[in-house]
Design a protein around this motif. Structure first.
Motif, short mmCIF file in Angstrom:
data_model
loop_
_atom_site.label_atom_id
_atom_site.label_comp_id
_atom_site.label_asym_id
_atom_site.label_seq_id
_atom_site.Cartn_x
_atom_site.Cartn_y
_atom_site.Cartn_z
N VAL A 270 4.72 3.83 62.93
CA VAL A 270 5.63 3.91 62.46
C VAL A 270 6.74 5.26 62.51
O VAL A 270 6.24 6.49 62.59
CB VAL A 270 5.31 4.31 60.81
CG1 VAL A 270 6.67 4.03 60.14
CG2 VAL A 270 4.43 2.55 61.04
N TYR A 271 8.05 4.84 62.43
CA TYR A 271 9.01 6.33 62.89
C TYR A 271 9.70 6.57 61.26
O TYR A 271 10.28 5.91 61.42
CB TYR A 271 10.20 5.97 64.25
CG TYR A 271 9.16 5.43 65.47
CD1 TYR A 271 8.42 4.89 65.84
CD2 TYR A 271 9.37 6.72 66.57
CE1 TYR A 271 7.86 4.55 67.16
CE2 TYR A 271 8.67 6.41 67.35
CZ TYR A 271 8.22 5.68 67.96
OH TYR A 271 7.07 5.92 69.02
N THR B 178 13.07 25.47 52.08
CA THR B 178 14.15 25.52 51.33
C THR B 178 14.47 24.38 51.01
O THR B 178 14.97 23.62 50.21
CB THR B 178 15.15 25.13 52.37
OG1 THR B 178 14.98 24.04 53.41
CG2 THR B 178 15.84 26.27 52.84
N GLY B 179 13.06 23.45 50.75
CA GLY B 179 12.13 22.32 49.70
C GLY B 179 11.94 21.20 50.93
O GLY B 179 12.34 21.27 51.88
N GLU B 180 12.49 20.47 50.03
CA GLU B 180 11.74 18.65 50.86
C GLU B 180 12.86 17.86 51.34
O GLU B 180 14.21 18.21 51.36
CB GLU B 180 11.63 17.90 49.45
CG GLU B 180 12.41 17.07 48.67
CD GLU B 180 12.78 17.92 47.71
OE1 GLU B 180 12.26 19.01 48.11
OE2 GLU B 180 13.65 17.46 46.74
N LEU B 181 12.40 17.27 52.61
CA LEU B 181 13.29 16.33 53.07
C LEU B 181 12.62 14.83 52.57
O LEU B 181 12.57 14.89 51.55
CB LEU B 181 12.27 15.97 54.33
CG LEU B 181 12.20 17.78 54.86
CD1 LEU B 181 11.35 17.02 57.07
CD2 LEU B 181 13.60 17.63 55.67
N PHE B 182 13.98 14.33 52.77
CA PHE B 182 14.28 12.85 52.15
C PHE B 182 13.69 12.53 53.12
O PHE B 182 14.35 11.34 54.33
CB PHE B 182 15.42 12.65 51.49
CG PHE B 182 15.82 13.28 50.39
CD1 PHE B 182 16.42 15.18 50.79
CD2 PHE B 182 15.49 13.02 49.60
CE1 PHE B 182 16.61 15.55 49.24
CE2 PHE B 182 15.86 14.07 48.25
CZ PHE B 182 16.07 15.04 47.78
N PHE B 183 13.10 11.15 52.92
CA PHE B 183 12.80 10.52 53.98
C PHE B 183 13.02 9.02 53.92
O PHE B 183 12.57 8.56 52.68
CB PHE B 183 10.61 10.39 54.63
CG PHE B 183 10.17 11.52 54.93
CD1 PHE B 183 10.14 13.03 54.70
CD2 PHE B 183 9.88 11.32 56.39
CE1 PHE B 183 9.43 13.32 54.73
CE2 PHE B 183 9.33 12.64 57.21
CZ PHE B 183 9.26 13.80 56.30
N GLY B 184 12.96 8.37 54.65
CA GLY B 184 13.20 7.17 55.14
C GLY B 184 12.18 6.18 54.72
O GLY B 184 10.90 6.87 55.01
N GLU B 185 12.07 4.77 54.77
CA GLU B 185 11.24 3.87 54.37
C GLU B 185 10.93 3.88 56.18
O GLU B 185 9.47 2.66 55.84
CB GLU B 185 11.29 2.79 53.83
CG GLU B 185 11.58 2.95 52.28
CD GLU B 185 11.58 1.90 51.56
OE1 GLU B 185 12.18 1.38 50.61
OE2 GLU B 185 11.65 0.29 52.25
N GLY B 186 10.69 4.57 57.51
CA GLY B 186 10.29 3.98 58.81
C GLY B 186 10.98 2.79 59.07
O GLY B 186 10.50 1.43 59.02
N SER B 187 10.70 2.52 60.50
CA SER B 187 10.51 1.70 61.36
C SER B 187 8.89 1.51 61.69
O SER B 187 8.78 2.31 62.69
CB SER B 187 11.59 1.83 62.47
OG SER B 187 12.63 1.45 61.69
#
Lengths: 116, 114
Positions: free
Chosen positions: A89-90, A102-111
């Protein structure tokens, strides 16, 4: 506000074929990251863009992987030719502010990529 | 219920109990730590973070504890609910050079039993 979107959600290809994954970060986020999770293992960093420039590509496994972010908006990750071990999963993630702590990353749902 | 590092990837708890998920990190230079929750079919979602100059931080129903002496991080979830069922990842930022390059653990599957 739309989150990080990734396309396709799932791709099934044969060994030796080419696949291109796309990521649209949150609007206004200059920082874009690619991560992947292979075979249920830990999520591993691939690379980091700041706008259109590659800030860090130390996690790219080999030259079969090519990431681009022309224009500093969406990004593509191409795998050519795909091998069985590329299955996984990418994830794409974006953030507004660069820098450690600096705080969190916002992730996508993945491919999800399946190479047969 | 409590998990022990990466050697027990599944944690089952009863609804209403407290959950403790543990994580060991290796790099003493790491200065920032995050817990992510990943539900099936979704991407990792930020839960809580902690900087290395702190040893405890509380959020809503969650608490993160950091023990730098033994390089150990834990996530405590109070009154665990069915919606808490997910894989939980700890991640560390090894600092320097900017960017949010994170190193993730292998994850712990939390299963909440009714």
């Amino acid at each position: 506000e739309a989150g990080v979107t990734q396309f396709p959600s799932h791709s099934v290809i044969e060994k030796g074929q080419t696949v291109t994954l796309r990521c649209d970060p949150i609007s206004g986020h200059d920082n874009l990251y690619w991560y992947r999770r292979v075979m249920g293992k830990e999520i591993k960093f691939l690379l980091h863009f700041v706008k259109e420039s590659k800030q860090d590509e130390s996690g790219m496994p080999n030259n079969r992987f090519l990431a681009e972010r022309t224009g500093g908006t969406y990004s593509t990750l191409k795998v050519q030719p795909a091998e069985l071990e590329d299955s996984g999963v990418y994830f794409c993630a974006s953030s507004q502010v660069q820098g450690a702590n600096t705080g969190e990353l916002f992730f996508g749902e993945g491919s999800r990529l399946t190479v047969l | 219920g409590e998990s022990v590092g990466l050697h027990l990837p599944t944690l089952s708890v009863q609804e209403g109990d407290n959950s403790i998920i543990n994580c060991a990190y290796s790099n003493s230079a790491s200065d920032y730590f995050i817990w992510y929750k990943q539900e099936s079919g979704k991407g990792p979602q930020f839960i809580i973070d902690i900087r290395s100059n702190m040893d405890k931080r509380q959020g809503q129903r969650v608490t993160v504890l950091l023990n730098k002496t033994v390089k150990h991080l834990s996530l405590q979830i109070a009154a665990t609910q069915p919606g808490d069922s997910a894989v939980y990842f700890c991640a560390e930022n090894r600092g320097g050079g900017g960017g949010n390059k994170l190193t993730f653990g292998t994850g712990t599957q939390l299963k909440v039993e009714l």
